[in-house]
Design a protein around this motif. Sequence first.
Motif, PDB file in Angstrom:
ATOM      1  N   ARG A 148       0.821  -1.209   0.000  1.00  0.00           N
ATOM      2  CA  ARG A 148       0.000   0.000   0.000  1.00  0.00           C
ATOM      3  C   ARG A 148       0.864   1.272   0.000  1.00  0.00           C
ATOM      4  NH1 ARG A 148      -4.869  -1.687  -0.136  1.00  0.00           N
ATOM      5  NH2 ARG A 148      -5.651  -3.427   1.087  1.00  0.00           N
ATOM      6  N   LEU A 149       1.931   1.260   0.788  1.00  0.00           N
ATOM      7  CA  LEU A 149       2.790   2.443   0.852  1.00  0.00           C
ATOM      8  C   LEU A 149       3.530   2.658  -0.463  1.00  0.00           C
ATOM      9  CD1 LEU A 149       3.973   4.797   2.391  1.00  0.00           C
ATOM     10  CD2 LEU A 149       5.628   3.230   3.434  1.00  0.00           C
ATOM     11  N   SER A 150       4.045   1.589  -1.057  1.00  0.00           N
ATOM     12  CA  SER A 150       4.764   1.751  -2.326  1.00  0.00           C
ATOM     13  C   SER A 150       3.823   2.168  -3.452  1.00  0.00           C
ATOM     14  CB  SER A 150       5.518   0.466  -2.702  1.00  0.00           C
ATOM     15  OG  SER A 150       4.609  -0.586  -2.907  1.00  0.00           O
ATOM     16  N   GLY A 151       2.557   1.752  -3.371  1.00  0.00           N
ATOM     17  CA  GLY A 151       1.576   2.187  -4.366  1.00  0.00           C
ATOM     18  C   GLY A 151       1.197   3.649  -4.192  1.00  0.00           C
ATOM     19  N   LEU A 152       1.147   4.077  -2.952  1.00  0.00           N
ATOM     20  CA  LEU A 152       0.744   5.446  -2.654  1.00  0.00           C
ATOM     21  C   LEU A 152       1.891   6.441  -2.845  1.00  0.00           C
ATOM     22  CD1 LEU A 152      -1.751   6.987  -1.567  1.00  0.00           C
ATOM     23  CD2 LEU A 152      -0.800   6.689   0.720  1.00  0.00           C
ATOM     24  N   LEU A 153       3.096   6.048  -2.397  1.00  0.00           N
ATOM     25  CA  LEU A 153       4.270   6.932  -2.481  1.00  0.00           C
ATOM     26  C   LEU A 153       5.455   6.164  -3.083  1.00  0.00           C
ATOM     27  CD1 LEU A 153       4.125   8.646   1.048  1.00  0.00           C
ATOM     28  CD2 LEU A 153       3.466   9.647  -1.152  1.00  0.00           C
ATOM     29  N   PRO A 154       5.419   5.891  -4.371  1.00  0.00           N
ATOM     30  CA  PRO A 154       6.463   5.058  -4.979  1.00  0.00           C
ATOM     31  C   PRO A 154       7.867   5.654  -4.928  1.00  0.00           C
ATOM     32  CG  PRO A 154       5.038   6.019  -6.666  1.00  0.00           C
ATOM     33  CD  PRO A 154       4.412   6.318  -5.344  1.00  0.00           C
ATOM     34  N   THR A 155       7.981   6.962  -4.779  1.00  0.00           N
ATOM     35  CA  THR A 155       9.316   7.586  -4.759  1.00  0.00           C
ATOM     36  C   THR A 155       9.795   7.929  -3.350  1.00  0.00           C
ATOM     37  OG1 THR A 155       8.354   9.778  -5.114  1.00  0.00           O
ATOM     38  CG2 THR A 155       9.024   8.533  -7.075  1.00  0.00           C
ATOM     39  N   SER A 156       9.001   7.599  -2.343  1.00  0.00           N
ATOM     40  CA  SER A 156       9.441   7.896  -0.972  1.00  0.00           C
ATOM     41  C   SER A 156      10.532   6.916  -0.563  1.00  0.00           C
ATOM     42  CB  SER A 156       8.263   7.789   0.002  1.00  0.00           C
ATOM     43  OG  SER A 156       7.850   6.441   0.121  1.00  0.00           O
ATOM     44  N   LYS A 157      11.255   7.258   0.482  1.00  0.00           N
ATOM     45  CA  LYS A 157      12.287   6.372   1.029  1.00  0.00           C
ATOM     46  C   LYS A 157      11.634   5.556   2.136  1.00  0.00           C
ATOM     47  CE  LYS A 157      15.657   9.947   0.013  1.00  0.00           C
ATOM     48  NZ  LYS A 157      14.646  10.938  -0.417  1.00  0.00           N
ATOM     49  N   MET A 158      11.272   4.318   1.817  1.00  0.00           N
ATOM     50  CA  MET A 158      10.557   3.462   2.755  1.00  0.00           C
ATOM     51  C   MET A 158      11.532   2.853   3.763  1.00  0.00           C
ATOM     52  SD  MET A 158       7.973   1.739  -0.046  1.00  0.00           S
ATOM     53  CE  MET A 158       7.660   0.352   1.000  1.00  0.00           C
ATOM     54  N   VAL A 159      11.212   2.983   5.050  1.00  0.00           N
ATOM     55  CA  VAL A 159      12.073   2.485   6.118  1.00  0.00           C
ATOM     56  C   VAL A 159      11.287   1.415   6.891  1.00  0.00           C
ATOM     57  CG1 VAL A 159      13.432   3.080   8.150  1.00  0.00           C
ATOM     58  CG2 VAL A 159      13.192   4.739   6.269  1.00  0.00           C
ATOM     59  N   PRO A 160      11.566   0.139   6.644  1.00  0.00           N
ATOM     60  CA  PRO A 160      10.801  -0.924   7.313  1.00  0.00           C
ATOM     61  C   PRO A 160      11.177  -1.078   8.779  1.00  0.00           C
ATOM     62  CG  PRO A 160      12.520  -1.865   5.940  1.00  0.00           C
ATOM     63  CD  PRO A 160      12.557  -0.384   5.703  1.00  0.00           C
ATOM     64  N   ALA A 161      10.202  -1.500   9.571  1.00  0.00           N
ATOM     65  CA  ALA A 161      10.400  -1.779  10.997  1.00  0.00           C
ATOM     66  C   ALA A 161       9.657  -3.071  11.322  1.00  0.00           C
ATOM     67  CB  ALA A 161       9.874  -0.630  11.844  1.00  0.00           C
ATOM     68  N   PRO A 162      10.061  -3.791  12.367  1.00  0.00           N
ATOM     69  CA  PRO A 162       9.436  -5.082  12.657  1.00  0.00           C
ATOM     70  C   PRO A 162       8.014  -5.019  13.202  1.00  0.00           C
ATOM     71  CG  PRO A 162      11.143  -4.575  14.267  1.00  0.00           C
ATOM     72  CD  PRO A 162      11.224  -3.530  13.208  1.00  0.00           C
ATOM     73  N   SER A 163       7.568  -3.840  13.658  1.00  0.00           N
ATOM     74  CA  SER A 163       6.222  -3.712  14.216  1.00  0.00           C
ATOM     75  C   SER A 163       5.766  -2.265  14.085  1.00  0.00           C
ATOM     76  CB  SER A 163       6.228  -4.116  15.692  1.00  0.00           C
ATOM     77  OG  SER A 163       6.958  -3.156  16.445  1.00  0.00           O
ATOM     78  N   PRO A 164       4.458  -2.012  14.255  1.00  0.00           N
ATOM     79  CA  PRO A 164       4.002  -0.620  14.241  1.00  0.00           C
ATOM     80  C   PRO A 164       4.688   0.227  15.316  1.00  0.00           C
ATOM     81  CG  PRO A 164       2.132  -2.100  14.032  1.00  0.00           C
ATOM     82  CD  PRO A 164       3.326  -2.961  14.335  1.00  0.00           C
ATOM     83  N   GLN A 165       4.898  -0.359  16.488  1.00  0.00           N
ATOM     84  CA  GLN A 165       5.541   0.381  17.573  1.00  0.00           C
ATOM     85  C   GLN A 165       6.979   0.755  17.212  1.00  0.00           C
ATOM     86  OE1 GLN A 165       3.835  -2.640  18.044  1.00  0.00           O
ATOM     87  NE2 GLN A 165       2.030  -1.402  18.488  1.00  0.00           N
ATOM     88  N   ALA A 166       7.684  -0.173  16.573  1.00  0.00           N
ATOM     89  CA  ALA A 166       9.063   0.113  16.147  1.00  0.00           C
ATOM     90  C   ALA A 166       9.085   1.191  15.067  1.00  0.00           C
ATOM     91  CB  ALA A 166       9.730  -1.168  15.658  1.00  0.00           C
ATOM     92  N   VAL A 168       6.904   3.637  14.788  1.00  0.00           N
ATOM     93  CA  VAL A 168       6.645   4.896  15.490  1.00  0.00           C
ATOM     94  C   VAL A 168       7.905   5.359  16.216  1.00  0.00           C
ATOM     95  CG1 VAL A 168       5.356   5.952  17.393  1.00  0.00           C
ATOM     96  CG2 VAL A 168       4.171   4.517  15.712  1.00  0.00           C
ATOM     97  N   GLU A 169       8.631   4.422  16.803  1.00  0.00           N
ATOM     98  CA  GLU A 169       9.848   4.781  17.542  1.00  0.00           C
ATOM     99  C   GLU A 169      10.895   5.396  16.612  1.00  0.00           C
ATOM    100  OE1 GLU A 169      11.751   5.598  20.935  1.00  0.00           O
ATOM    101  OE2 GLU A 169       9.700   4.858  20.706  1.00  0.00           O
ATOM    102  N   LEU A 170      11.033   4.871  15.398  1.00  0.00           N
ATOM    103  CA  LEU A 170      11.945   5.471  14.418  1.00  0.00           C
ATOM    104  C   LEU A 170      11.551   6.924  14.144  1.00  0.00           C
ATOM    105  CD1 LEU A 170      12.344   2.549  11.846  1.00  0.00           C
ATOM    106  CD2 LEU A 170      14.149   3.516  13.293  1.00  0.00           C
ATOM    107  N   PHE A 171      10.258   7.142  13.993  1.00  0.00           N
ATOM    108  CA  PHE A 171       9.732   8.486  13.750  1.00  0.00           C
ATOM    109  C   PHE A 171       9.994   9.401  14.953  1.00  0.00           C
ATOM    110  CE2 PHE A 171       5.880  11.161  14.434  1.00  0.00           C
ATOM    111  CZ  PHE A 171       6.118  12.104  13.456  1.00  0.00           C
TER     112      PHE A 171
END
Length: 199
Positions: A148-166, A168-171
Amino acid sequence: MWRLRLSFRSRGISVFAVLLAVFTTHAAPKKVYRIGFGADRPLHYLDETGHPAGLAVGILKEAAKRRGIELLWTRSATPGILSLQKGETDFWVAMADLPERRSQIHITEPYILTEYCFLVPGDSRFRTPADLSDAKVSFADFSVNRRRLSGLLPTSKMVPAPSPQAAVELFRKGATDAVFLDQYSATATLLNRLAPEKP
C-alpha cells in the motif's frame, strides 16, 4: 505535537479478514482449533501477562464462545499464511485479503475494515500524502503495508520496521519524516502518548 493525515480508504478490498468459516457454517465441533496470532498491536499481540490480547482477539474469542468452539491460541514462529500452509495453525486471527491469497487459503467476508494514515510532526511542511513523495517514511514491514505504501508513495524512502511500535519509535527519534499506520495502530499510539506517566 503530532498530526494525523488520512491517506486513503480501502476500496473494494477487505483489509482484514478471518478464516472463520467453521464458526458460522458448522455445528460446534468437539475439536480444539489452533488459532495463530502475532505482534500486530492493537489487533493481536501477547499482553504483559503472557496471554493473547487485542481487538481482533477479543472479537474471535466472543465469536467462538457464542458457538461453543474451543480455541488454542498459538504464537507461531512463522506468522500468517506460512503458519497455515505449514500446518502449525488451523486459522489465523486477522489477515489482509489480497487477491493472490485467495488461491492458497480460504478467506471469509471481512470482520474488520481499516483506513491508513500518516503520522507527521505538527509543525512540518507535510499537509497531504503527496508532500511525502521524497520523504523517509517508516512502516511496519508487513506485505500489505509495503504494497500500500509503495503504491501510494512510490518515490518515498521506505524504512521498514518489525512492528508498528518500532515504526513509530523510528519516527519519534527523528530517523524518519513520517510513519505510515493503520487507524488502529495510530489510535493506540496517540492514546499511549497521552496516557499519564507511571510512577
